[in-house]
Design a protein around this motif. Structure first.
Motif, short mmCIF file in Angstrom:
data_model
loop_
_atom_site.label_atom_id
_atom_site.label_comp_id
_atom_site.label_asym_id
_atom_site.label_seq_id
_atom_site.Cartn_x
_atom_site.Cartn_y
_atom_site.Cartn_z
N MET A 25 0.84 -1.21 0.00
CA MET A 25 0.00 0.00 0.00
C MET A 25 0.87 1.25 0.00
O MET A 25 1.89 1.27 0.69
CB MET A 25 -0.89 0.01 1.24
N PRO A 26 0.47 2.28 -0.75
CA PRO A 26 1.31 3.50 -0.79
C PRO A 26 1.24 4.29 0.52
O PRO A 26 0.28 4.17 1.28
CB PRO A 26 0.67 4.31 -1.93
N ILE A 27 2.26 5.07 0.73
CA ILE A 27 2.27 6.07 1.81
C ILE A 27 1.43 7.24 1.30
O ILE A 27 1.62 7.68 0.15
CB ILE A 27 3.72 6.51 2.09
N LEU A 34 -2.79 3.40 -11.05
CA LEU A 34 -1.81 3.26 -12.14
C LEU A 34 -0.43 3.72 -11.68
O LEU A 34 0.59 3.13 -12.06
CB LEU A 34 -2.24 4.12 -13.33
N LEU A 35 -0.41 4.77 -10.87
CA LEU A 35 0.86 5.29 -10.37
C LEU A 35 1.54 4.28 -9.46
O LEU A 35 2.74 4.02 -9.59
CB LEU A 35 0.63 6.62 -9.64
N VAL A 36 0.77 3.69 -8.57
CA VAL A 36 1.34 2.69 -7.66
C VAL A 36 1.84 1.50 -8.48
O VAL A 36 2.93 0.98 -8.24
CB VAL A 36 0.31 2.27 -6.59
N ASP A 37 1.08 1.14 -9.51
CA ASP A 37 1.48 0.03 -10.38
C ASP A 37 2.77 0.36 -11.14
O ASP A 37 3.58 -0.54 -11.44
CB ASP A 37 0.34 -0.24 -11.38
N SER A 38 3.00 1.65 -11.41
CA SER A 38 4.24 2.05 -12.12
C SER A 38 5.44 2.12 -11.20
O SER A 38 6.56 2.36 -11.66
CB SER A 38 4.08 3.43 -12.75
N GLY A 39 5.21 2.00 -9.88
CA GLY A 39 6.34 1.99 -8.96
C GLY A 39 6.34 3.10 -7.92
O GLY A 39 7.32 3.25 -7.18
N VAL A 40 5.25 3.86 -7.84
CA VAL A 40 5.19 4.96 -6.87
C VAL A 40 4.98 4.42 -5.45
O VAL A 40 4.16 3.53 -5.23
CB VAL A 40 4.04 5.93 -7.26
N ASP A 41 5.74 4.99 -4.50
CA ASP A 41 5.63 4.59 -3.09
C ASP A 41 4.84 5.59 -2.26
O ASP A 41 4.26 5.23 -1.24
CB ASP A 41 7.03 4.48 -2.46
N VAL A 42 4.91 6.87 -2.65
CA VAL A 42 4.29 7.93 -1.83
C VAL A 42 3.41 8.81 -2.70
O VAL A 42 3.88 9.37 -3.70
CB VAL A 42 5.36 8.83 -1.16
N ILE A 43 2.16 8.95 -2.30
CA ILE A 43 1.21 9.78 -3.05
C ILE A 43 0.93 11.06 -2.27
O ILE A 43 0.53 11.01 -1.09
CB ILE A 43 -0.11 9.02 -3.26
N VAL A 44 1.15 12.20 -2.93
CA VAL A 44 0.74 13.49 -2.37
C VAL A 44 -0.60 13.85 -3.02
O VAL A 44 -0.75 13.69 -4.23
CB VAL A 44 1.77 14.60 -2.68
N ALA A 45 -1.55 14.30 -2.23
CA ALA A 45 -2.83 14.69 -2.83
C ALA A 45 -3.40 15.87 -2.06
O ALA A 45 -3.51 15.83 -0.83
CB ALA A 45 -3.81 13.52 -2.81
N GLY A 46 -3.71 16.94 -2.80
CA GLY A 46 -4.32 18.12 -2.20
C GLY A 46 -5.79 18.17 -2.52
O GLY A 46 -6.65 17.87 -1.68
N ILE A 86 -8.92 9.77 1.53
CA ILE A 86 -7.58 9.28 1.93
C ILE A 86 -7.58 7.74 1.94
O ILE A 86 -6.65 7.10 1.46
CB ILE A 86 -7.18 9.86 3.31
N SER A 87 -8.64 7.17 2.48
CA SER A 87 -8.73 5.71 2.53
C SER A 87 -8.74 5.11 1.12
O SER A 87 -8.08 4.10 0.87
CB SER A 87 -10.00 5.32 3.30
N GLN A 88 -9.46 5.76 0.21
CA GLN A 88 -9.51 5.25 -1.17
C GLN A 88 -8.14 5.34 -1.84
O GLN A 88 -7.75 4.47 -2.61
CB GLN A 88 -10.56 5.99 -1.97
N LEU A 89 -7.40 6.42 -1.56
CA LEU A 89 -6.04 6.53 -2.11
C LEU A 89 -5.14 5.43 -1.53
O LEU A 89 -4.37 4.80 -2.24
CB LEU A 89 -5.44 7.90 -1.80
N LYS A 90 -5.30 5.20 -0.24
CA LYS A 90 -4.47 4.19 0.45
C LYS A 90 -4.71 2.80 -0.13
O LYS A 90 -3.79 2.00 -0.26
CB LYS A 90 -4.81 4.24 1.94
N HIS A 91 -5.96 2.51 -0.45
CA HIS A 91 -6.30 1.17 -0.94
C HIS A 91 -6.57 1.18 -2.44
O HIS A 91 -7.40 0.41 -2.93
CB HIS A 91 -7.54 0.65 -0.19
N CYS A 92 -5.89 2.09 -3.17
CA CYS A 92 -6.21 2.27 -4.60
C CYS A 92 -5.92 1.02 -5.41
O CYS A 92 -5.05 0.23 -5.08
CB CYS A 92 -5.45 3.47 -5.17
N ARG A 93 -6.71 0.85 -6.43
CA ARG A 93 -6.58 -0.32 -7.31
C ARG A 93 -6.42 0.19 -8.74
O ARG A 93 -6.89 1.26 -9.08
CB ARG A 93 -7.86 -1.17 -7.26
#
Ligand code: DX5
Ligand code: ZN
Length: 219
Positions: free
Chosen positions: A1-3, A184-196, A209-216
């Motif tokens: 899961m991403p940070i 898609l970002l997590v699938d490409s290798g992203v570890d940390v998502i910033v979202a405003g 936030i929960s949906q970003l954490k458990h994104c598919r």
């Protein structure tokens, strides 16, 4: 899961404590603070007193993104204000290696940010010295902008470079991240998502936030 690191730039700044308390109660991991000087980027945002105020309220580490010229003048003040990660733009540093060393010697975790036009290959030699690379997926300065699609290629190139060097450097993305592209970002290798915008313009920020954490990855 991403940070997940919600960016408070888009929060209701007339009630900052409400935003931080929401982040405390959520599945977010860090708090992203955008420091802008009106010189490197067209906007001016937070200074040390605001970072200190967030530090007092936050139960989560502060992820401080400096969009300022000559950032090294202020490392100590950001340390004293409570920064945990201190991320500096490649484009603002004449002596990036020295700056990264200073951040680490002060007890913070150094990150390096790349603007959309800056190739990841320029990080080849500094990569072993840093904890995180932030790939800007919009031009820095404002929240709520459109995600730049060519960022996926950069993320994949960076991921490749990190694994070739046998490192575990975190890859962070910032700008235009939403509930559709997060997977898609997590699938490409992203570890940390910033979202405003995705968090703070949502009717239910905790759920966003929960949906970003458990994104598919969208099917
Ligand atoms: C932009 C900032 C971002 C911004 C992201 O320069 O670095 O952290 O808050 O906002 P969104 O997620 O709305 O694009
Ligand atoms: Zn940022």
């Amino acid at each position: 899961m991403p940070i997940i690191s919600p960016s408070i730039l888009t929060a209701d700044l007339s009630n900052l404590s409400l935003a931080i308390e929401m982040i405390n109660r959520s599945e977010a991991d860090w708090v992203h603070i955008d420091v802008m000087d009106g010189v490197f980027v067209p906007n001016i945002t937070f200074g040390f007193p605001v970072v200190e105020a967030v530090k007092k309220l936050s139960k989560k580490p502060l992820d401080v993104h400096l969009m300022i010229v000559n950032p090294e003048r202020h490392f100590e003040s950001f340390k004293n204000a409570g920064a945990h990660y201190l991320t500096i733009h490649y484009e603002t540093c004449q002596h990036l290696h020295r700056s990264v060393q200073q951040i680490r010697e002060m007890g913070m975790k150094p990150g390096v940010v790349l603007n959309p036009h800056t190739p990841v290959q320029l990080l080849h030699d500094i990569l072993p010295c840093i904890d995180m690379v932030l790939i800007m997926t919009v031009n820095p300065g404002f929240g709520g902008q459109k995600f730049i699609q060519s960022s996926y290629t950069k993320i994949k190139e960076l991921k490749e470079m990190i694994s070739q060097q046998g490192l575990n450097t975190l890859i962070q993305v910032d700008g235009g991240v939403n509930l559709v592209n997060a997977g898609l970002l997590v699938d490409s290798g992203v570890d940390v998502i910033v979202a405003g915008n995705t968090v703070f313009s949502s009717a239910d920020p905790i759920e966003a936030i929960s949906q970003l954490k458990h994104c598919r990855i969208p099917s």
